[in-house]
Design a protein around this motif. Structure first.
Motif, PDB file in Angstrom:
ATOM      1  N   TYR A   1      14.281  15.030   4.867  1.00 63.75           N
ATOM      2  CA  TYR A   1      13.106  14.519   5.575  1.00 63.75           C
ATOM      3  C   TYR A   1      12.352  13.501   4.729  1.00 63.75           C
ATOM      4  N   LEU A   2      12.159  13.805   3.460  1.00 71.20           N
ATOM      5  CA  LEU A   2      11.426  12.905   2.577  1.00 71.20           C
ATOM      6  C   LEU A   2      12.178  11.590   2.378  1.00 71.20           C
ATOM      7  N   SER A   3      13.482  11.659   2.262  1.00 70.64           N
ATOM      8  CA  SER A   3      14.285  10.455   2.049  1.00 70.64           C
ATOM      9  C   SER A   3      14.233   9.537   3.266  1.00 70.64           C
ATOM     10  N   ALA A   4      14.537  10.100   4.437  1.00 70.18           N
ATOM     11  CA  ALA A   4      14.516   9.296   5.660  1.00 70.18           C
ATOM     12  C   ALA A   4      13.102   8.827   5.972  1.00 70.18           C
ATOM     13  N   GLY A   5      12.124   9.697   5.772  1.00 71.42           N
ATOM     14  CA  GLY A   5      10.737   9.337   6.049  1.00 71.42           C
ATOM     15  C   GLY A   5      10.240   8.222   5.154  1.00 71.42           C
ATOM     16  N   THR A   6      10.688   8.204   3.902  1.00 69.48           N
ATOM     17  CA  THR A   6      10.282   7.151   2.976  1.00 69.48           C
ATOM     18  C   THR A   6      10.772   5.790   3.438  1.00 69.48           C
ATOM     19  N   ILE A   7      12.038   5.707   3.834  1.00 72.42           N
ATOM     20  CA  ILE A   7      12.586   4.432   4.313  1.00 72.42           C
ATOM     21  C   ILE A   7      11.863   3.991   5.574  1.00 72.42           C
ATOM     22  N   CYS A   8      11.620   4.927   6.475  1.00 79.79           N
ATOM     23  CA  CYS A   8      10.917   4.622   7.727  1.00 79.79           C
ATOM     24  C   CYS A   8       9.519   4.086   7.432  1.00 79.79           C
ATOM     25  N   LEU A   9       8.808   4.748   6.532  1.00 81.02           N
ATOM     26  CA  LEU A   9       7.438   4.355   6.211  1.00 81.02           C
ATOM     27  C   LEU A   9       7.389   3.011   5.496  1.00 81.02           C
TER      28      LEU A   9
ATOM     29  N   SER B   1       9.498   0.494   5.709  1.00 82.08           N
ATOM     30  CA  SER B   1       9.769  -0.568   6.681  1.00 82.08           C
ATOM     31  C   SER B   1       8.541  -0.837   7.551  1.00 82.08           C
ATOM     32  N   PHE B   2       7.882   0.221   7.992  1.00 78.47           N
ATOM     33  CA  PHE B   2       6.686   0.070   8.828  1.00 78.47           C
ATOM     34  C   PHE B   2       5.554  -0.598   8.055  1.00 78.47           C
ATOM     35  N   LEU B   3       5.323  -0.164   6.817  1.00 78.68           N
ATOM     36  CA  LEU B   3       4.250  -0.756   6.007  1.00 78.68           C
ATOM     37  C   LEU B   3       4.563  -2.207   5.655  1.00 78.68           C
ATOM     38  N   LEU B   4       5.847  -2.507   5.461  1.00 81.03           N
ATOM     39  CA  LEU B   4       6.251  -3.884   5.186  1.00 81.03           C
ATOM     40  C   LEU B   4       5.891  -4.780   6.361  1.00 81.03           C
ATOM     41  N   ARG B   5       6.136  -4.308   7.559  1.00 77.54           N
ATOM     42  CA  ARG B   5       5.788  -5.077   8.755  1.00 77.54           C
ATOM     43  C   ARG B   5       4.278  -5.263   8.867  1.00 77.54           C
ATOM     44  N   CYS B   6       3.536  -4.178   8.653  1.00 80.22           N
ATOM     45  CA  CYS B   6       2.072  -4.264   8.738  1.00 80.22           C
ATOM     46  C   CYS B   6       1.519  -5.234   7.702  1.00 80.22           C
ATOM     47  N   GLY B   7       2.039  -5.153   6.471  1.00 78.64           N
ATOM     48  CA  GLY B   7       1.574  -6.038   5.416  1.00 78.64           C
ATOM     49  C   GLY B   7       1.915  -7.492   5.701  1.00 78.64           C
ATOM     50  N   HIS B   8       3.119  -7.728   6.228  1.00 78.62           N
ATOM     51  CA  HIS B   8       3.539  -9.094   6.552  1.00 78.62           C
ATOM     52  C   HIS B   8       2.662  -9.682   7.653  1.00 78.62           C
ATOM     53  N   VAL B   9       2.362  -8.896   8.661  1.00 77.30           N
ATOM     54  CA  VAL B   9       1.515  -9.372   9.759  1.00 77.30           C
ATOM     55  C   VAL B   9       0.103  -9.673   9.253  1.00 77.30           C
ATOM     56  N   ALA B  10      -0.428  -8.791   8.422  1.00 73.60           N
ATOM     57  CA  ALA B  10      -1.781  -8.975   7.910  1.00 73.60           C
ATOM     58  C   ALA B  10      -1.890 -10.182   6.981  1.00 73.60           C
ATOM     59  N   ALA B  11      -0.845 -10.405   6.179  1.00 74.02           N
ATOM     60  CA  ALA B  11      -0.909 -11.460   5.173  1.00 74.02           C
ATOM     61  C   ALA B  11      -0.502 -12.829   5.702  1.00 74.02           C
ATOM     62  N   ALA B  12       0.507 -12.864   6.566  1.00 72.12           N
ATOM     63  CA  ALA B  12       1.079 -14.151   6.977  1.00 72.12           C
ATOM     64  C   ALA B  12       0.756 -14.548   8.407  1.00 72.12           C
ATOM     65  N   ASP B  13       0.289 -13.608   9.224  1.00 77.30           N
ATOM     66  CA  ASP B  13       0.020 -13.862  10.639  1.00 77.30           C
ATOM     67  C   ASP B  13       1.188 -14.601  11.303  1.00 77.30           C
ATOM     68  N   PRO B  14       2.394 -14.009  11.250  1.00 79.27           N
ATOM     69  CA  PRO B  14       3.587 -14.693  11.761  1.00 79.27           C
ATOM     70  C   PRO B  14       3.650 -14.661  13.282  1.00 79.27           C
ATOM     71  N   THR B  15       4.588 -15.447  13.816  1.00 81.79           N
ATOM     72  CA  THR B  15       4.857 -15.363  15.255  1.00 81.79           C
ATOM     73  C   THR B  15       5.530 -14.021  15.536  1.00 81.79           C
ATOM     74  N   TRP B  16       5.359 -13.518  16.756  1.00 78.17           N
ATOM     75  CA  TRP B  16       5.910 -12.202  17.078  1.00 78.17           C
ATOM     76  C   TRP B  16       7.434 -12.226  17.126  1.00 78.17           C
TER      77      TRP B  16
ATOM     78  N   PRO C   1      15.455   2.805  13.765  1.00 77.36           N
ATOM     79  CA  PRO C   1      16.643   3.661  13.591  1.00 77.36           C
ATOM     80  C   PRO C   1      16.389   4.825  12.637  1.00 77.36           C
ATOM     81  N   MET C   2      15.518   4.637  11.652  1.00 73.03           N
ATOM     82  CA  MET C   2      15.230   5.743  10.738  1.00 73.03           C
ATOM     83  C   MET C   2      14.448   6.846  11.436  1.00 73.03           C
ATOM     84  N   LEU C   3      13.662   6.493  12.434  1.00 76.96           N
ATOM     85  CA  LEU C   3      13.007   7.515  13.253  1.00 76.96           C
ATOM     86  C   LEU C   3      14.061   8.349  13.966  1.00 76.96           C
ATOM     87  N   GLY C   4      15.132   7.687  14.425  1.00 82.00           N
ATOM     88  CA  GLY C   4      16.237   8.415  15.039  1.00 82.00           C
ATOM     89  C   GLY C   4      16.929   9.331  14.045  1.00 82.00           C
ATOM     90  N   VAL C   5      17.056   8.892  12.787  1.00 84.62           N
ATOM     91  CA  VAL C   5      17.653   9.731  11.750  1.00 84.62           C
ATOM     92  C   VAL C   5      16.787  10.971  11.510  1.00 84.62           C
TER      93      VAL C   5
END
Length: 234
Positions: free
Chosen positions: A160-168, A170-185, A200-204
């Motif tokens: 759980y910790l391993s899969a959850g770490t990768i999932c988290l 990836s999610f935080l990377l997206r949030c940080g990228h959106v906040a910092a760069a304001d990219p197109t969707w 996919p990690m949520l599926g795992v």
């Protein structure tokens, strides 16, 4: 009759396929607003990613948790390659023959999402790199994390910790990228591989729950079904 089939998953896949097809085909004869269908197309692709993680999650987890995971991972990779690579390469070669335009090398390496010019060669194939990276890159990372967490935790918790770490991450990377760069969707977020691996990690994680906590998994399934019935139009 194949009793190993999961009717719920089959129905989910059929609904997702139909809605994505309607979205991409531009068929709005059902009287639904195009924006509504586009939103559903996005949601259904997320469902596909989660299902991919769930459907291969068990074999992936069983491989990395073995005493000697090398042989199991080798079998996992061979299975994924045979299922994915031949048809995808055949598609690229068919487009080459029909259009007389040579596919960029990045397309064969599942790296086209990192360059817009390569992605434009076959735009509908943007989801393939996400699937490929999940199949081929995630297992060794998951194995490394599992080895680290298993030093202090039992097998289920370490998984759980391993899969959850990768999932988290990836999610935080997206949030940080959106906040910092304001990219197109579309190009800046939706098609960026590293920012989409949380699905996919949520599926795992769901596969891990089914493997290590089957009663909780069944209860969760019943709750989700009840929720869907409750919010369905009357």
């Amino acid at each position: 009759m194949n009793y190993k089939r999961n009717l719920g998953l089959d129905i989910t896949r059929v609904l997702a396929i139909v809605l994505v097809w309607v979205d991409h085909s531009g068929v709005f004869s059902l009287g639904l607003h195009p924006c509504f269908m586009e939103d559903w197309g996005i949601v259904c692709l997320e469902i596909f990613f989660v299902l991919s993680g769930f459907l291969v999650g068990k074999s992936m987890l069983l491989a990395i948790t073995r005493e000697e995971p090398g042989t199991a991972l080798k079998g996992f990779y061979v299975n994924r390659v045979l299922r994915m690579i031949p048809l995808y390469y055949l598609l690229l070669l068919s487009i080459w023959v029909i259009t007389k335009l040579k596919p960029p090398l990045l397309c064969f390496l599942f790296l086209q999402n990192f360059r817009e010019s390569a992605l434009d060669y076959f735009p509908p194939g943007w989801s393939m790199p996400i699937e490929a990276w999940f199949y081929f890159v995630i297992p060794p990372v998951l194995l490394l994390l599992y080895r680290l967490f298993s030093r202090k935790h039992e097998k289920p918790a370490a998984v759980y910790l391993s899969a959850g770490t990768i999932c988290l991450v990836s999610f935080l990377l997206r949030c940080g990228h959106v906040a910092a760069a304001d990219p197109t969707w579309d190009l800046g977020v939706r098609k960026q591989v590293l920012m989409r691996l949380d699905s996919p990690m949520l599926g795992v994680l769901m596969a891990a729950m089914k493997l290590y906590a089957p009663e909780k998994y069944r209860k969760m399934g019943k709750n989700i079904l009840s929720l869907l019935v409750g919010v369905a139009p009357k």
